[in-house]
Design a protein around this motif. Structure first.
Motif, short mmCIF file in Angstrom:
data_model
loop_
_atom_site.label_atom_id
_atom_site.label_comp_id
_atom_site.label_asym_id
_atom_site.label_seq_id
_atom_site.Cartn_x
_atom_site.Cartn_y
_atom_site.Cartn_z
N ILE A 63 0.85 -1.20 0.00
CA ILE A 63 0.00 0.00 0.00
C ILE A 63 0.89 1.25 0.00
O ILE A 63 0.66 2.20 -0.75
CB ILE A 63 -0.94 0.02 1.23
CG1 ILE A 63 -1.95 -1.14 1.16
CG2 ILE A 63 -1.69 1.35 1.33
CD1 ILE A 63 -2.76 -1.34 2.43
N ILE A 64 1.93 1.21 0.82
CA ILE A 64 2.82 2.38 0.92
C ILE A 64 3.54 2.60 -0.42
O ILE A 64 3.65 3.73 -0.90
CB ILE A 64 3.81 2.20 2.08
CG1 ILE A 64 3.05 2.24 3.42
CG2 ILE A 64 4.89 3.28 2.07
CD1 ILE A 64 3.84 1.79 4.62
N ALA A 68 2.46 6.59 -4.03
CA ALA A 68 3.14 7.69 -4.73
C ALA A 68 3.60 8.78 -3.74
O ALA A 68 3.40 9.97 -3.94
CB ALA A 68 2.20 8.29 -5.78
N GLY A 69 4.19 8.31 -2.65
CA GLY A 69 4.75 9.25 -1.69
C GLY A 69 3.77 9.79 -0.66
O GLY A 69 4.16 10.55 0.23
N LYS A 89 3.22 7.40 8.26
CA LYS A 89 2.87 8.82 8.29
C LYS A 89 2.16 9.24 7.01
O LYS A 89 2.51 8.78 5.92
CB LYS A 89 4.13 9.67 8.48
CG LYS A 89 3.77 11.09 8.85
CD LYS A 89 4.93 12.06 8.86
CE LYS A 89 4.34 13.46 9.01
NZ LYS A 89 5.17 14.51 8.45
N PHE A 90 1.19 10.10 7.20
CA PHE A 90 0.46 10.69 6.06
C PHE A 90 0.29 12.18 6.33
O PHE A 90 -0.07 12.59 7.42
CB PHE A 90 -0.92 10.04 5.92
CG PHE A 90 -1.87 10.77 5.01
CD1 PHE A 90 -1.88 10.53 3.64
CD2 PHE A 90 -2.73 11.74 5.53
CE1 PHE A 90 -2.74 11.23 2.80
CE2 PHE A 90 -3.61 12.44 4.69
CZ PHE A 90 -3.61 12.19 3.33
N SER A 123 -4.89 6.78 -2.21
CA SER A 123 -5.50 7.08 -3.51
C SER A 123 -5.38 8.57 -3.82
O SER A 123 -5.29 9.39 -2.91
CB SER A 123 -6.97 6.66 -3.50
OG SER A 123 -7.66 7.40 -2.51
N ASP A 124 -5.39 8.91 -5.11
CA ASP A 124 -5.20 10.33 -5.46
C ASP A 124 -6.55 11.02 -5.67
O ASP A 124 -6.86 11.54 -6.73
CB ASP A 124 -4.29 10.48 -6.68
CG ASP A 124 -4.84 9.69 -7.86
OD1 ASP A 124 -5.79 8.93 -7.65
OD2 ASP A 124 -4.31 9.83 -8.97
N LYS A 125 -7.37 11.01 -4.64
CA LYS A 125 -8.64 11.72 -4.69
C LYS A 125 -8.42 13.15 -4.22
O LYS A 125 -7.45 13.43 -3.51
CB LYS A 125 -9.64 11.04 -3.75
CG LYS A 125 -10.11 9.69 -4.21
CD LYS A 125 -10.90 9.03 -3.08
CE LYS A 125 -11.67 7.84 -3.56
NZ LYS A 125 -12.81 8.14 -4.41
#
Ligand SMILES: [Zn+2]
Length: 483
Positions: A63-64, A68-69, A89-90, A123-125
């Motif tokens: 998942i990490i 994409a960073g 971390k997020f 995800s890139d939402k």
């Protein structure tokens, strides 16, 4: 002048109200989307409570990698046995949130939901972009890997990490304390599982989720720190109730000076305890896992956008308390005969898991855990005994060792003759898990007990009518109606 001031105040209040309503709507829309499309976020590879530790970290690493960073993982220390413990971390925002799961090794539901949360955040939402700017989220999945591997509450030292916040003799507790000091989180989520026999007050519903804003002193006072946690609890309660109904209870708020939640609150971090309990037809807690996921995302979004601030803290005190009133099965109104006298009882039956060497898996043992007037109690299943006479089921006299012997038995005839249990010590390949046959089999000889004693007896029972005909069999907790 006075009129102008009034007008400005009024307009300001209106704008605030509209903003609160708007953000509330955005939150509910988000929850709706998460609920509908959960299959896209659920990490399917981990779908049983007893998952493998290595597999869990493999999935987490994937998942990490794919984030994409968005996500990063860092070792924060080691367990007593030397197992690495990580934080993920997020985000880079100002509001700091710390979450940890499975500080009790046999409480895995939130660890599964944490994977779903991380998959969502990777995800890139547009919403993840927004969250990234507003919050910094730190997650320690599986704080107690040594306990987790043994599916035991305590760590390898046999210390309950959640009673070690002051003395700090466990490396796992030290890690948590250090993270609190370093990160100084504004909010914390302390994630646990509770017994499945808790109910939502006296409502007759199981407590699927119990929430608590732990107190920081004996008097259970409310300061700003705890008030924020209380409001987040209200936000979570509203989300779960929207999709599931009233399955949320309030956890016992007695002050525990040695626990982490209570101390985090004292150290200035608004802390929310989430306990995953029991729900209908959910032995692996996958539905409750989803409730966790919805709670996590909505609470984080609500914190990032200060939506929780408009929640009414009175709503928190209105959440029914956790009560231990739930059984797996209740049999009501059974007649029983002892010493030539007849009287009426209800039976409360509960399951407990034990590892079966021959089956090579955990199986549920159902036992009678209470009897008498249980009219104030509830259960996942209820059978009305309808004044039929209760008796203990019989054990089939021959011990069987071959499947061919077992196959020849007529189960229905056995039940009609009052046999509810077969001792079998052969292969299990052909036997369907949890089928009637599987339920009838015991691989060990059941202990001989005084026939008078029902309490703690295995739930292998018969209900006969006045002619002596068996109407119902209870086969290791499974109700079988006979024609
Ligand atoms: Zn716990």
């Amino acid at each position: 002048m006075k009129k102008l001031l009034l007008f400005i105040t009024y307009t300001f209040m209106r704008i605030n109200l509209i903003y609160a309503q708007d953000s509330q709507k955005i939150l509910f829309d988000l929850a709706l989307e998460l609920n509908q499309n959960y299959h896209n976020y659920k990490v399917q590879r981990i779908d049983k409570r007893r998952f493998d530790y290595k597999e869990y970290h493999l999935v987490l690493d994937e998942i990490i990698e794919r984030s994409a960073g968005n996500l990063s993982k860092e070792k924060v220390g080691e367990s007593f046995k030397g197992e690495p413990i990580f934080k993920v971390k997020f985000g880079k925002g100002n509001v700091k949130i710390l979450m940890w799961s499975q500080m009790h090794g046999d409480e895995p539901t939130a660890s599964m939901a944490v994977l779903d949360l991380l998959k969502f955040l990777s995800s890139d939402k547009s919403i993840t972009e927004e969250l990234k700017e507003k919050i910094s989220l730190y997650i320690v999945p599986i704080l107690n890997p040594d306990g987790m591997k043994r599916y035991e509450r305590r760590n390898y030292q046999e210390i309950d990490i959640n009673r070690d916040a002051l003395r700090l003799q466990t490396p796992e507790g030290k890690i948590l304390k250090k993270l609190q000091e370093e990160i100084k989180p504004d909010f914390a989520f302390n994630l646990h599982d509770q017994y499945t026999n808790y109910s939502v007050g006296y409502t007759g519903k199981p407590a699927a989720i119990s929430l608590l804003a732990p107190p920081f002193d004996m008097e259970r006072r409310i300061n700003d720190v705890r008030l924020r946690a209380i409001k987040v609890c209200v936000l979570i309660k509203e989300i779960i109730e929207r999709f599931y109904g009233k399955y949320v209870a309030r956890y016992d708020d007695e002050y525990e000076p040695r626990a982490f939640g209570d101390n985090f609150q004292k150290w200035g971090t608004s802390t929310i305890l989430i306990e995953s309990g029991g729900y209908f037809n959910d032995p692996e807690k996958q539905e409750i896992r989803k409730m966790n996921f919805l709670s996590f995302v909505c609470a984080i979004y609500g914190i990032a956008n200060k939506i929780y601030e408009s929640k009414d803290e009175q709503e928190y005190t209105l959440i029914p308390e956790n009560k231990r009133l739930f059984f797996d099965l209740i049999i009501k109104n059974c007649k029983i005969e002892r010493e030539g006298k007849t009287y009426l009882i209800d039976l409360g039956i509960s399951a407990s898991e034990k590892y079966d060497i021959l089956r090579k898996r955990y199986i549920n043992h159902y036992t009678i855990t209470d009897l008498g007037d249980l009219s104030t109690h509830f259960a996942f299943d209820t059978l009305d005994g309808n004044y039929l006479t209760l008796e203990l089921g019989k054990i089939y006299e021959r011990v069987l060792t071959r499947y061919s012997q077992l196959k020849k038995l007529n189960l229905k005839k056995l039940l009609q003759s009052g046999y509810t249990c077969i001792i079998y010590q052969g292969r299990f390949n052909e036997i369907e898990e949890n089928s009637l046959l599987d339920r009838m089999i015991s691989t060990t000889k059941l202990p001989v007990r005084e026939p008078r004693k029902l309490l703690n007896h295995s739930a292998n029972l018969l209900l006969r009518d006045e002619k002596g005909i068996v109407k119902y069999c209870i086969v290791n907790g499974l109700v079988v109606k006979l024609k």
